[in-house]
Design a protein around this motif. Sequence first.
Motif, PDB file in Angstrom:
ATOM      1  N   ASP A 293       0.851  -1.179   0.000  1.00  0.00           N
ATOM      2  CA  ASP A 293       0.000   0.000   0.000  1.00  0.00           C
ATOM      3  C   ASP A 293       0.894   1.238   0.000  1.00  0.00           C
ATOM      4  O   ASP A 293       1.646   1.477   0.952  1.00  0.00           O
ATOM      5  CB  ASP A 293      -0.906  -0.008   1.235  1.00  0.00           C
TER       6      ASP A 293
ATOM      7  N   GLU B  36       0.269   4.404   0.326  1.00  0.00           N
ATOM      8  CA  GLU B  36       0.006   5.385   1.377  1.00  0.00           C
ATOM      9  C   GLU B  36       0.606   4.940   2.712  1.00  0.00           C
ATOM     10  O   GLU B  36       1.208   5.743   3.436  1.00  0.00           O
ATOM     11  CB  GLU B  36      -1.499   5.611   1.519  1.00  0.00           C
ATOM     12  N   ARG B  37       0.476   3.662   3.023  1.00  0.00           N
ATOM     13  CA  ARG B  37       1.061   3.156   4.267  1.00  0.00           C
ATOM     14  C   ARG B  37       2.592   3.165   4.192  1.00  0.00           C
ATOM     15  O   ARG B  37       3.272   3.399   5.210  1.00  0.00           O
ATOM     16  CB  ARG B  37       0.545   1.746   4.563  1.00  0.00           C
TER      17      ARG B  37
ATOM     18  N   VAL C  60       3.617   6.562   5.069  1.00  0.00           N
ATOM     19  CA  VAL C  60       3.546   6.754   6.521  1.00  0.00           C
ATOM     20  C   VAL C  60       4.831   6.258   7.177  1.00  0.00           C
ATOM     21  O   VAL C  60       5.422   6.936   8.029  1.00  0.00           O
ATOM     22  CB  VAL C  60       2.327   6.013   7.115  1.00  0.00           C
TER      23      VAL C  60
ATOM     24  N   GLU D 185      -0.044  13.666  -1.075  1.00  0.00           N
ATOM     25  CA  GLU D 185       0.470  12.454  -0.426  1.00  0.00           C
ATOM     26  C   GLU D 185       0.955  12.753   0.987  1.00  0.00           C
ATOM     27  O   GLU D 185       0.743  11.952   1.908  1.00  0.00           O
ATOM     28  CB  GLU D 185       1.608  11.860  -1.256  1.00  0.00           C
TER      29      GLU D 185
ATOM     30  N   ALA E 130      -2.159  13.090   3.190  1.00  0.00           N
ATOM     31  CA  ALA E 130      -2.819  11.802   3.417  1.00  0.00           C
ATOM     32  C   ALA E 130      -2.029  10.945   4.395  1.00  0.00           C
ATOM     33  O   ALA E 130      -2.595  10.294   5.285  1.00  0.00           O
ATOM     34  CB  ALA E 130      -2.998  11.072   2.084  1.00  0.00           C
ATOM     35  N   ALA E 131      -0.699  10.936   4.255  1.00  0.00           N
ATOM     36  CA  ALA E 131       0.143  10.149   5.159  1.00  0.00           C
ATOM     37  C   ALA E 131       0.068  10.679   6.584  1.00  0.00           C
ATOM     38  O   ALA E 131       0.001   9.903   7.544  1.00  0.00           O
ATOM     39  CB  ALA E 131       1.586  10.153   4.662  1.00  0.00           C
TER      40      ALA E 131
ATOM     41  N   ALA F 215      -2.431  12.257   7.963  1.00  0.00           N
ATOM     42  CA  ALA F 215      -3.744  11.930   8.515  1.00  0.00           C
ATOM     43  C   ALA F 215      -3.828  10.455   8.906  1.00  0.00           C
ATOM     44  O   ALA F 215      -4.349  10.104   9.973  1.00  0.00           O
ATOM     45  CB  ALA F 215      -4.839  12.276   7.502  1.00  0.00           C
ATOM     46  N   LEU F 216      -3.304   9.585   8.072  1.00  0.00           N
ATOM     47  CA  LEU F 216      -3.347   8.151   8.371  1.00  0.00           C
ATOM     48  C   LEU F 216      -2.489   7.817   9.584  1.00  0.00           C
ATOM     49  O   LEU F 216      -2.894   7.023  10.450  1.00  0.00           O
ATOM     50  CB  LEU F 216      -2.882   7.352   7.154  1.00  0.00           C
TER      51      LEU F 216
ATOM     52  N   GLU G 118      -4.122   8.360  12.866  1.00  0.00           N
ATOM     53  CA  GLU G 118      -5.163   7.392  13.222  1.00  0.00           C
ATOM     54  C   GLU G 118      -4.596   6.062  13.712  1.00  0.00           C
ATOM     55  O   GLU G 118      -5.329   5.241  14.273  1.00  0.00           O
ATOM     56  CB  GLU G 118      -6.048   7.113  11.991  1.00  0.00           C
ATOM     57  N   MET G 119      -3.301   5.825  13.508  1.00  0.00           N
ATOM     58  CA  MET G 119      -2.713   4.523  13.820  1.00  0.00           C
ATOM     59  C   MET G 119      -2.354   4.415  15.297  1.00  0.00           C
ATOM     60  O   MET G 119      -1.851   5.374  15.892  1.00  0.00           O
ATOM     61  CB  MET G 119      -1.467   4.275  12.953  1.00  0.00           C
TER      62      MET G 119
ATOM     63  N   GLU H 172      -0.328  -0.976  15.486  1.00  0.00           N
ATOM     64  CA  GLU H 172      -0.343  -0.858  14.027  1.00  0.00           C
ATOM     65  C   GLU H 172       0.982  -0.296  13.510  1.00  0.00           C
ATOM     66  O   GLU H 172       1.491  -0.733  12.467  1.00  0.00           O
ATOM     67  CB  GLU H 172      -1.499   0.029  13.586  1.00  0.00           C
TER      68      GLU H 172
END
Length: 398
Positions: A134, A136-137, A140, A159, A162-163, A165-166, A169-170, A174
Amino acid sequence: MKESWRWFGPNDPVTINDIRQTGATDIVTALHHVPAGVTWPIADIKQHQALIEDTPKGLSDLKWTVVESIPVHEDIKLGKPTAQQYIDAWIESMQNLAQCGIKVICYNFMPVIDWTRTDLNFQLPSGAYALKFDQERFAVFDLHILQRTNAELDYSEEELAAAKALFAEMNAAEITQLTNNIIAGLPGKMTDAYGLDTFRARLAEYQGMTKDTLRQNLHYFLSQVLPVAEQLGVKLAIHPDDPPRDMLGLPRIVCTADDLDTLFTALPSVANGITLCVGTYSSRPDNNLPQMAHDFAERIHFTHLRGVSRDPNEQRTFYEDTHLGSDVDMVAVIKNLLAAEARFPDKTIYMRPDHGHQMMDDINKQVNPGYSGIGRLKGLAEIRGVIKAFTHSDTHHA
């Protein structure tokens, strides 16, 4: 094509007797206990060979025919003054393998990291589990966990947002899981497991290295290995970089058909060949796998048959799909591989079903990621059916 199966040695949950039941005839394996840069002793090779080839009475024979892989030491890739001792050791390992009758060697030239996935348990609609990358991951990890210097220059504003923000949330579990998936080492990897600090130090060694310099180091390595391989009748089969693009500030040089053309123009030796890893090459939309199977027919000594499906909205994101149901026209690839053997009558292409889904009884078992028994058996059966359809003689028709 010869049906082969990857085996990780006595600790592999899929045993030699299990493999025998698949109908595969050839084993792909390595001496995973020998550190990178150390010569493989003949005694160790023969001991490993005996585990495979000493067949109990009444059972089908298996043969160790393909090495995957002899690891290439980082000092060779870096072009350090110490590289020569490691090149010499690599050549000695090749000589010892040839003395034992093993003459197809898969290897790679990926700096620091080997094949990389962000998710080792991506659940499919079928309920089975697959490997996934993935983008995006991965961003991150690069930006917020590894915190690589100047990493933000490799990503767009969208990008980066998005990274961020993700990552917010982790939870800690995770984050740890993602880190381990990327750097903690996987079965069959030719690199060591790393901690974050060691990983950063390894990456720093490559700071400023260009594709041209890394390619020169590959060519220097091969300029010494290939003449010996020719004398021994050994076929080398370079594996592509997985995923096949620059990552973490590291250059990658075995990603496309153009990269292969460059390699063979520089080093046209008959011993210089490739592992056509269909899944790896096809994770780039600009690689045409049926065409590559045709164009590099003489150079293909080994092939990994699996497919990936890419995210239509983010082509760098992919998961490992069924062997016949991915973005790859696997039927056309197999057709062209069979045609390659027909065009070059002395050629044998060893193929193995690459990463399979974790499914059915294997879901509750401890398995090597990508290398469960049932998923690969399913892939082998599908591939075998395609091959049978192409090779079925008219004389067999009712």
